[in-house]
Design a protein around this motif. Sequence first.
Motif, PDB file in Angstrom:
ATOM      1  N   LYS A 103       0.838  -1.199   0.000  1.00 54.90           N
ATOM      2  CA  LYS A 103       0.000   0.000   0.000  1.00 54.90           C
ATOM      3  C   LYS A 103       0.873   1.249   0.000  1.00 54.90           C
ATOM      4  N   ALA A 118      -7.061   9.343  -0.946  1.00 56.46           N
ATOM      5  CA  ALA A 118      -7.041  10.012   0.358  1.00 56.46           C
ATOM      6  C   ALA A 118      -5.609  10.438   0.703  1.00 56.46           C
ATOM      7  N   LYS A 143      -3.547   1.233   7.741  1.00 52.46           N
ATOM      8  CA  LYS A 143      -3.446   0.123   6.798  1.00 52.46           C
ATOM      9  C   LYS A 143      -2.081  -0.530   6.894  1.00 52.46           C
ATOM     10  N   VAL A 153      -6.934  -3.470   7.383  1.00 58.62           N
ATOM     11  CA  VAL A 153      -7.343  -2.063   7.417  1.00 58.62           C
ATOM     12  C   VAL A 153      -8.158  -1.821   8.678  1.00 58.62           C
ATOM     13  N   GLU A 185      -4.078   6.974   6.847  1.00 58.22           N
ATOM     14  CA  GLU A 185      -4.792   7.628   5.757  1.00 58.22           C
ATOM     15  C   GLU A 185      -5.980   8.422   6.280  1.00 58.22           C
ATOM     16  N   GLU A 186      -6.271   9.492   5.607  1.00 56.87           N
ATOM     17  CA  GLU A 186      -7.437  10.319   5.890  1.00 56.87           C
ATOM     18  C   GLU A 186      -8.705   9.470   5.711  1.00 56.87           C
ATOM     19  N   ASN A 224     -14.152  -6.423   9.317  1.00 57.40           N
ATOM     20  CA  ASN A 224     -13.949  -6.526   7.876  1.00 57.40           C
ATOM     21  C   ASN A 224     -13.710  -7.987   7.513  1.00 57.40           C
ATOM     22  N   LEU A 282      -9.572   3.918  -3.155  1.00 54.61           N
ATOM     23  CA  LEU A 282      -9.390   3.332  -1.825  1.00 54.61           C
ATOM     24  C   LEU A 282      -8.240   2.345  -1.845  1.00 54.61           C
TER      25      LEU A 282
HETATM   26  P1  AMP Z   1      -9.034  -1.513   1.508  1.00 53.60           P
HETATM   27  O1  AMP Z   1      -8.627  -2.952   1.683  1.00 53.60           O
HETATM   28  O2  AMP Z   1      -7.898  -0.568   1.488  1.00 53.60           O
HETATM   29  O3  AMP Z   1     -10.042  -1.300   0.409  1.00 53.60           O
HETATM   30  O4  AMP Z   1      -9.905  -1.199   2.795  1.00 53.60           O
HETATM   31  C1  AMP Z   1     -10.975  -2.026   3.209  1.00 53.60           C
HETATM   32  C2  AMP Z   1     -12.183  -1.188   3.500  1.00 53.60           C
HETATM   33  O5  AMP Z   1     -11.897  -0.220   4.499  1.00 53.60           O
HETATM   34  C3  AMP Z   1     -12.674  -0.389   2.300  1.00 53.60           C
HETATM   35  O6  AMP Z   1     -13.487  -1.123   1.467  1.00 53.60           O
HETATM   36  C4  AMP Z   1     -13.403   0.738   2.986  1.00 53.60           C
HETATM   37  O7  AMP Z   1     -14.694   0.316   3.408  1.00 53.60           O
HETATM   38  C5  AMP Z   1     -12.577   0.980   4.208  1.00 53.60           C
HETATM   39  N1  AMP Z   1     -11.594   2.056   3.954  1.00 53.60           N
HETATM   40  C6  AMP Z   1     -10.343   1.922   3.458  1.00 53.60           C
HETATM   41  N2  AMP Z   1      -9.747   3.117   3.335  1.00 53.60           N
HETATM   42  C7  AMP Z   1     -10.607   4.032   3.769  1.00 53.60           C
HETATM   43  C8  AMP Z   1     -10.575   5.452   3.914  1.00 53.60           C
HETATM   44  N3  AMP Z   1      -9.490   6.163   3.606  1.00 53.60           N
HETATM   45  N4  AMP Z   1     -11.672   6.059   4.400  1.00 53.60           N
HETATM   46  C9  AMP Z   1     -12.763   5.355   4.764  1.00 53.60           C
HETATM   47  N5  AMP Z   1     -12.861   4.009   4.670  1.00 53.60           N
HETATM   48  C10 AMP Z   1     -11.803   3.353   4.175  1.00 53.60           C
END
Ligand code: AMP
Length: 423
Positions: A103, A118, A143, A153, A185-186, A224, A282
């Motif tokens: 990431k 973000a 993350k 995450v 991350e924001e 998650n 994302l």
């Molecule tokens: P990712 O594996 O990075 O997609 O993150 C898993 C889940 O976490 C995403 O599908 C979002 O629901 C949530 N998520 C990840 N990054 C953010 C972010 N910067 N702001 C809000 N929710 C996030």
Amino acid sequence: MKVLIVGSGGREHAIAVSVAKSPRVDKIYCAPGNAGIASIAECVPIAAMDFDALVAFAKEKCVDLTIVGMDDPLVGGIVDVFEAEGLRVFGPRQNAAIIEGSKAFSKELMKKYNIPTAGYETFDNADDAIKYLENAAMPIVLKADGLALGKGVLICNTLEEAKAGVKTIMLDKQFGNAGDQLVIEEFMTGREVSVLCFCDGTHIKPMTSAQDHKRALDGDKGLNTGGMGTFSPSPFYTKAVQEFCETHVYQATMDAMKAEGRPFVGILFVGLMLTKDGPKVLEYNARFGDPEAQVVLPRMTSDLVEAFEACIDGTLDQYDLQFEDNAAVCVVLASDGYPVSYGKGYAITGFEKFDAADGYYCFHAGTAFKDGQIVTNGGRVLGVTATGEDLKAARGNAYKATEWIEFENKYMRHDIGKAIDEA
Ligand code: AMP
Ligand code: GLY
């Protein structure tokens, strides 16, 4: 031709079903596969990370094309190993799969090439991360840098939670080496959309959109998971959003990877958040989503094997990608207790009611054979997909079909696709 699919989940079952539709294919192998894939492919007990054994098998059986479904072997460099042996293989090389594998890499890439995402900082030690958090706005997102089965995450609402999260990832190493680096991350709000794209290193062809439901419990509560259900298309992915993303996200990412000397050939999965300031990335994945593949592929009407070949040959611009003008919903049937702990080995019944000709698919994820029966063998057990003329019809069909399947400890979310009522 002979095809080998590497993987064992619902995504690989969906890939196998679409590959089997190609008139060019006369034999499918899957390593290691599962009890459902075994109904259309010859499953061979070789682990997805055993590259030497996979290469030896592909050579012995004169496999014409190997398709890698999973992230671990891609990030581990399986494509480079196959190519070095002169074997034809579909997926990104290791230097491109890093777009999912790190990431920190993907955030840096987006920053350098102005791809909307973000704001963030990357840390390689817990003290600096905690110091940064003390002045940061909450909620905030932590993350783990590397692969963590979709679970690395953490969304933190308070400073205490965030500090505990840094400890979990960086000191307790809950996600192993994936936590050597941390991206902070924001926090963004908005609708989430997943778009899977065919890529040949230069050209990119996005598929129809989908939306995943990552949390374990109804109402997007709980932990998650790898994904509890999907629908396709997303009504929130409007023409305007699509046009913006095609230029400023998908093609921009292709161009960025090429400029970095890491041309991306394979499936680029772009996870988007539709914020009030426009779409933002994302995450990227270097493969089909699971369970996104289970709603996107059943709607694809053009030949999937030809799409893979066009990607490998760099001729994707000449490939005519087509989807049916319908909708699909996938509800994951899981073992109660997933994603933490759950029992296995329970007999599953009800498969005979599914008929793809009527738009009903039962994609196997964690299943196995035991004493001549199909039994549960994982957290996500099955993905029940149904198509319909629109999203509401598809959702009704999918939930009806979930009742055909019985097994002890069966668990599912009851609100997959509920968001479409707000569209
Ligand atoms: P990712 O594996 O990075 O997609 O993150 C898993 C889940 O976490 C995403 O599908 C979002 O629901 C949530 N998520 C990840 N990054 C953010 C972010 N910067 N702001 C809000 N929710 C996030
Ligand atoms: N469903 C999300 C993923 O495959 O990563």
